[in-house]
Design an enzyme around this catalytic site. Sequence first.
Site, short mmCIF file in Angstrom:
data_model
loop_
_atom_site.label_atom_id
_atom_site.label_comp_id
_atom_site.label_asym_id
_atom_site.label_seq_id
_atom_site.Cartn_x
_atom_site.Cartn_y
_atom_site.Cartn_z
N ALA A 158 15.22 46.08 -16.40
CA ALA A 158 15.70 45.21 -15.44
C ALA A 158 15.32 45.57 -14.20
O ALA A 158 16.01 45.59 -13.20
CB ALA A 158 17.31 45.36 -15.43
N LYS A 206 6.45 46.98 -2.41
CA LYS A 206 6.78 45.32 -2.52
C LYS A 206 7.98 44.80 -2.14
O LYS A 206 8.32 43.71 -1.98
CB LYS A 206 6.71 45.30 -4.24
CG LYS A 206 5.27 45.25 -4.84
CD LYS A 206 5.65 44.53 -6.23
CE LYS A 206 4.26 44.77 -6.83
NZ LYS A 206 4.47 44.18 -8.35
N ASP A 248 3.76 37.57 -9.16
CA ASP A 248 4.12 38.25 -10.46
C ASP A 248 4.68 37.26 -11.62
O ASP A 248 4.09 37.16 -12.90
CB ASP A 248 4.89 39.55 -10.38
CG ASP A 248 4.25 40.57 -9.60
OD1 ASP A 248 2.82 40.78 -9.78
OD2 ASP A 248 4.77 41.41 -9.19
N GLY A 286 -0.46 42.39 -21.44
CA GLY A 286 -0.02 42.36 -20.30
C GLY A 286 -1.43 42.28 -19.11
O GLY A 286 -1.10 41.97 -18.12
P1 ATR Z 1 9.00 47.74 -12.02
O1 ATR Z 1 8.86 47.50 -10.72
O2 ATR Z 1 7.74 48.04 -12.78
O3 ATR Z 1 9.72 46.68 -13.13
P2 ATR Z 1 11.32 49.52 -12.04
O4 ATR Z 1 11.91 48.66 -11.03
O5 ATR Z 1 11.31 51.14 -11.63
O6 ATR Z 1 9.63 49.29 -12.20
O7 ATR Z 1 11.85 49.41 -13.38
C1 ATR Z 1 11.64 50.16 -14.53
C2 ATR Z 1 12.26 49.68 -15.76
O8 ATR Z 1 11.77 50.50 -16.86
C3 ATR Z 1 13.82 49.86 -15.48
O9 ATR Z 1 14.47 48.78 -16.25
C4 ATR Z 1 13.97 51.16 -16.25
O10 ATR Z 1 15.22 51.28 -16.76
P3 ATR Z 1 16.58 51.95 -16.22
O11 ATR Z 1 16.91 50.88 -15.36
O12 ATR Z 1 17.31 52.39 -17.20
O13 ATR Z 1 15.81 53.00 -15.43
C5 ATR Z 1 12.79 50.86 -17.52
N1 ATR Z 1 12.65 52.29 -18.17
C6 ATR Z 1 11.84 53.19 -17.65
N2 ATR Z 1 11.49 54.19 -18.36
C7 ATR Z 1 12.43 53.99 -19.53
C8 ATR Z 1 12.66 54.52 -20.68
N3 ATR Z 1 11.93 55.76 -21.19
N4 ATR Z 1 13.26 53.82 -21.76
C9 ATR Z 1 13.74 52.60 -21.42
N5 ATR Z 1 13.57 51.99 -20.20
C10 ATR Z 1 12.87 52.73 -19.11
#
Ligand code: ATR
Length: 285
Positions: free
Chosen positions: A133, A71, A107, A251
């Site tokens: 984030a 992406k 999205d 979702g």
């Molecule tokens: P996407 O494009 O689907 O948003 P991404 O850019 O990898 O995927 O983002 C994943 C998000 O889920 C992030 O905000 C991540 O938090 P971190 O920035 O701290 O990594 C969050 N996330 C993933 N696993 C998590 C967990 N077990 N608990 C809390 N937040 C989680």
Amino acid sequence: MNISGKTRYIGILGYPIGHSLSPAMQNKAFKFCEIDNVYLPLEVKPEDLSLVVKSLSKLNFDGFNVTAPHKVEIIKYLDEIDEFAKIIGAVNTVVIKEGKTKGYNTDGKGFLRALEENANIQVKGKKIFILGAGGAARSIAVTMAVNGAEKIYICNRTYEKAVKLSNMLNNNFTKICKPIPMEPVHMKKAIDESDILVNSTVVGMYPNVENSPIDKSLLHKDLVVYDIVYNPKKTKLLKDAEAIGCKTLSGLWMLVYQGAEAFEMWTGKKAPVKLMYDTVNEILK
Ligand code: ATR
């Protein structure tokens, strides 16, 4: 499906691509609307992305979707990027016209349409609390800001990323965004003030269906709780929210509406949203 020399193609580029629900959803919609298009899952390794994009623009393709992990990377291989996708920094939909590629991001729009058309909730004047984030949070937050949200709280496990996303939003739009550390006392104050709570993280997704990104005690009954996780359709977060009387949104609707938005760009016709929803819902069962 009747394929002829006149059939036009739409692809979805990802790696891996095996479990994407989009081919079933889009092909059902093309058939229903009697459009002579076929939607093809295309497994593209990162190192081949540039070559594939160039090739598709020379073939009988009207466009394609882009999914993980391409992406962000795709941007440098497209002829033009929509302003909105530029700010988000990611593209999930490409339209090909006269051999030229233009990238969009549907999205956030999908998220918005699910709220407005399905749950009958307008974003204007609302306070929104976003968990996460990452890329999904970015699309959602930008869309909420553009559509008149009064306040956006970004709460993330890694606080620095919440700060970075908030700063980006505050620099591009009015200063409505605030980062929140993922600690109950800070979260509670912001959630108590909020109208909509969004989970944009993967927490709660199959197979970890017993996990929720937030403790139930932090929710209140006047919240609309929107989980972008669609497998399972009813996540632990949505079950907790329902139990205390919140309005909830799965979702699956965002998945359908981001696809509907892309369908409308490629075909110029209104997407059969209900049919698309029933198709993906049936597969997930
Ligand atoms: P996407 O494009 O689907 O948003 P991404 O850019 O990898 O995927 O983002 C994943 C998000 O889920 C992030 O905000 C991540 O938090 P971190 O920035 O701290 O990594 C969050 N996330 C993933 N696993 C998590 C967990 N077990 N608990 C809390 N937040 C989680």
